[in-house]
Structure formats: structure tokens, C-alpha cells
Design a protein around this motif. Sequence first.
Motif, PDB file in Angstrom:
ATOM      1  N   GLY A 255       2.544  14.359   6.180  1.00 48.49           N
ATOM      2  CA  GLY A 255       3.096  15.141   5.122  1.00 48.49           C
ATOM      3  C   GLY A 255       4.273  14.517   4.399  1.00 48.49           C
ATOM      4  O   GLY A 255       4.847  14.760   3.610  1.00 48.49           O
ATOM      5  N   GLU A 256       4.438  13.096   4.791  1.00 50.34           N
ATOM      6  CA  GLU A 256       5.488  12.228   4.247  1.00 50.34           C
ATOM      7  C   GLU A 256       4.662  11.239   3.536  1.00 50.34           C
ATOM      8  O   GLU A 256       3.539  10.707   3.961  1.00 50.34           O
ATOM      9  CB  GLU A 256       6.231  11.592   5.267  1.00 50.34           C
ATOM     10  CG  GLU A 256       7.373  12.398   6.077  1.00 50.34           C
ATOM     11  CD  GLU A 256       8.192  11.677   6.898  1.00 50.34           C
ATOM     12  OE1 GLU A 256       8.956  10.723   6.291  1.00 50.34           O
ATOM     13  OE2 GLU A 256       8.207  12.011   8.090  1.00 50.34           O
ATOM     14  N   SER A 257       5.370  10.608   2.518  1.00 46.97           N
ATOM     15  CA  SER A 257       4.647   9.570   1.497  1.00 46.97           C
ATOM     16  C   SER A 257       5.406   8.115   2.024  1.00 46.97           C
ATOM     17  O   SER A 257       6.858   8.085   2.405  1.00 46.97           O
ATOM     18  CB  SER A 257       5.122   9.634   0.116  1.00 46.97           C
ATOM     19  OG  SER A 257       4.109  10.675  -0.314  1.00 46.97           O
ATOM     20  N   PHE A 258       4.590   7.111   1.898  1.00 50.89           N
ATOM     21  CA  PHE A 258       5.150   5.707   2.525  1.00 50.89           C
ATOM     22  C   PHE A 258       4.486   4.881   1.460  1.00 50.89           C
ATOM     23  O   PHE A 258       3.631   4.907   1.100  1.00 50.89           O
ATOM     24  CB  PHE A 258       4.350   5.313   3.966  1.00 50.89           C
ATOM     25  CG  PHE A 258       5.202   6.332   5.212  1.00 50.89           C
ATOM     26  CD1 PHE A 258       6.275   5.890   5.700  1.00 50.89           C
ATOM     27  CD2 PHE A 258       4.439   7.421   5.267  1.00 50.89           C
ATOM     28  CE1 PHE A 258       6.597   6.941   6.738  1.00 50.89           C
ATOM     29  CE2 PHE A 258       4.755   8.130   6.335  1.00 50.89           C
ATOM     30  CZ  PHE A 258       6.042   8.149   7.142  1.00 50.89           C
ATOM     31  N   GLN A 259       5.511   3.982   1.160  1.00 52.54           N
ATOM     32  CA  GLN A 259       5.221   2.650   0.444  1.00 52.54           C
ATOM     33  C   GLN A 259       5.481   1.407   1.481  1.00 52.54           C
ATOM     34  O   GLN A 259       6.509   1.216   1.795  1.00 52.54           O
ATOM     35  CB  GLN A 259       5.888   2.721  -0.607  1.00 52.54           C
ATOM     36  CG  GLN A 259       5.350   1.584  -1.745  1.00 52.54           C
ATOM     37  CD  GLN A 259       6.031   1.936  -3.101  1.00 52.54           C
ATOM     38  OE1 GLN A 259       5.562   2.954  -3.633  1.00 52.54           O
ATOM     39  NE2 GLN A 259       6.776   1.003  -3.598  1.00 52.54           N
ATOM     40  N   VAL A 260       4.500   0.636   1.654  1.00 49.41           N
ATOM     41  CA  VAL A 260       4.667  -0.409   2.736  1.00 49.41           C
ATOM     42  C   VAL A 260       4.260  -1.872   2.172  1.00 49.41           C
ATOM     43  O   VAL A 260       3.363  -2.078   1.348  1.00 49.41           O
ATOM     44  CB  VAL A 260       3.885  -0.247   3.912  1.00 49.41           C
ATOM     45  CG1 VAL A 260       4.391   0.901   4.400  1.00 49.41           C
ATOM     46  CG2 VAL A 260       2.375  -0.190   4.047  1.00 49.41           C
ATOM     47  N   TYR A 261       4.908  -2.966   2.448  1.00 49.72           N
ATOM     48  CA  TYR A 261       4.424  -3.983   2.305  1.00 49.72           C
ATOM     49  C   TYR A 261       4.305  -5.000   3.178  1.00 49.72           C
ATOM     50  O   TYR A 261       4.986  -4.822   4.411  1.00 49.72           O
ATOM     51  CB  TYR A 261       5.760  -4.593   1.501  1.00 49.72           C
ATOM     52  CG  TYR A 261       6.297  -3.926   0.281  1.00 49.72           C
ATOM     53  CD1 TYR A 261       5.427  -4.084  -1.018  1.00 49.72           C
ATOM     54  CD2 TYR A 261       7.121  -2.949   0.323  1.00 49.72           C
ATOM     55  CE1 TYR A 261       5.660  -3.349  -2.085  1.00 49.72           C
ATOM     56  CE2 TYR A 261       7.307  -2.239  -0.878  1.00 49.72           C
ATOM     57  CZ  TYR A 261       6.630  -2.399  -2.033  1.00 49.72           C
ATOM     58  OH  TYR A 261       6.924  -1.577  -3.046  1.00 49.72           O
ATOM     59  N   PHE A 262       3.242  -5.909   3.191  1.00 49.16           N
ATOM     60  CA  PHE A 262       2.959  -6.835   4.345  1.00 49.16           C
ATOM     61  C   PHE A 262       4.107  -7.661   4.630  1.00 49.16           C
ATOM     62  O   PHE A 262       4.189  -8.147   6.078  1.00 49.16           O
ATOM     63  CB  PHE A 262       1.649  -7.714   3.966  1.00 49.16           C
ATOM     64  CG  PHE A 262       1.440  -8.582   5.108  1.00 49.16           C
ATOM     65  CD1 PHE A 262       0.642  -8.070   6.039  1.00 49.16           C
ATOM     66  CD2 PHE A 262       1.480 -10.107   5.131  1.00 49.16           C
ATOM     67  CE1 PHE A 262       0.365  -8.822   7.354  1.00 49.16           C
ATOM     68  CE2 PHE A 262       1.115 -10.770   6.011  1.00 49.16           C
ATOM     69  CZ  PHE A 262       0.739 -10.380   7.291  1.00 49.16           C
ATOM     70  N   SER A 263       4.947  -8.140   3.953  1.00 44.87           N
ATOM     71  CA  SER A 263       5.948  -8.859   4.221  1.00 44.87           C
ATOM     72  C   SER A 263       6.953  -8.217   5.429  1.00 44.87           C
ATOM     73  O   SER A 263       7.668  -8.987   6.162  1.00 44.87           O
ATOM     74  CB  SER A 263       6.951  -9.232   3.103  1.00 44.87           C
ATOM     75  OG  SER A 263       7.315  -7.977   2.496  1.00 44.87           O
ATOM     76  N   ASN A 264       6.737  -7.054   5.517  1.00 46.40           N
ATOM     77  CA  ASN A 264       7.830  -6.250   6.321  1.00 46.40           C
ATOM     78  C   ASN A 264       6.920  -6.186   7.894  1.00 46.40           C
ATOM     79  O   ASN A 264       5.657  -5.817   8.044  1.00 46.40           O
ATOM     80  CB  ASN A 264       7.758  -4.818   6.147  1.00 46.40           C
ATOM     81  CG  ASN A 264       8.675  -3.900   7.115  1.00 46.40           C
ATOM     82  OD1 ASN A 264       8.713  -4.214   8.177  1.00 46.40           O
ATOM     83  ND2 ASN A 264       8.964  -2.541   6.873  1.00 46.40           N
TER      84      ASN A 264
ATOM     85  N   ALA B 137       0.959  -1.218  -0.013  1.00 47.16           N
ATOM     86  CA  ALA B 137       0.203  -0.064  -0.044  1.00 47.16           C
ATOM     87  C   ALA B 137       0.954   1.292   0.010  1.00 47.16           C
ATOM     88  O   ALA B 137       1.898   1.118   0.548  1.00 47.16           O
ATOM     89  CB  ALA B 137      -0.746   0.047   1.290  1.00 47.16           C
ATOM     90  N   GLY B 138       0.168   2.289  -0.795  1.00 48.50           N
ATOM     91  CA  GLY B 138       1.108   3.429  -0.575  1.00 48.50           C
ATOM     92  C   GLY B 138       0.123   4.546   0.155  1.00 48.50           C
ATOM     93  O   GLY B 138      -1.097   4.499  -0.261  1.00 48.50           O
TER      94      GLY B 138
END
Length: 136
Positions: free
Chosen positions: A11-20, A5-6
Motif C-alpha cells: 500500500g505504499e509507494s517507493f522510489q529507489v536508486y541503486f546508489s542507495n 525504480a518505482g
Amino acid sequence: MCVGAGYSYLGESFQVYFSNPKATLPVRTRSGGCSLLPWGRRKIQRGALPFGCCARLDSIYAGRWDKWFPVPVKICVQRFMEQDMEGRTRWFELPKGKWIQGLVAHERHEQRLYVVVVEPQLSDALYERWPRIFCS
């Protein structure tokens, strides 16, 4: 199932993955803001809540999540990543005014967020599951 998901948060952008194992997703609060919650549970993590990143809508309706006192929430993301039946991943933009439904499960002091998923209706669908998307 949703595997990435992104989103923007403070104010910051994140891109995360369930594997983390440290992956969090933002949910809409009653006051209209957003709060970060841990996304699902991995087998390497302690706790009593179910393993995985998703909650199937049919299992919610069947009462399988009732023992964890589920609360429906809106997940505040701008895009999500899905993996198709052949293992390929693809990003999808979420149009403004649309949300992914989430479920917050509780067990004592443990609280985790799961993406609510449905089975695609088409017999030739490329994905086994799809996030439940709805309008505000």
C-alpha cells in the motif's frame, strides 16, 4: 543499466536508486505475492556475490552466473530509470502486464537480486543496456 525504480509495496509507494546501499526491489513469489530483496551489491558492501546492479543476458547464457545458482524472477515495478550514454537519466513507465526480468543469486546465506539487461539492437541506441522486459 537500470539505475532507479518505482513500485508499490503493502500500500505504499517507493522510489529507489541503486546508489542507495539499502535499496530493495519487489519480486513475484510463487504464491502470487511480492517479496523485497536487496538490489545488487556495491563495492562498499560485504559479501561474495558480484558487484553491480545488473546481470547481462549473454553472460547468463554463457554460464558466468552458474556458480551463484541463479533463479529467474519477475520484478514487480511500475517504472524504471535509465541513464543514457551521455549521463542523462529518464524515467520509463512499464505498461500493465509487463515485467522486468530479474535474477536472484545465492552464496551461502547471501541472496541478492540483479536486473537482467540486454544490449539494444539499434546501432543508434541511446542506451548501452536495457532491462529485459516481457509479458506475463
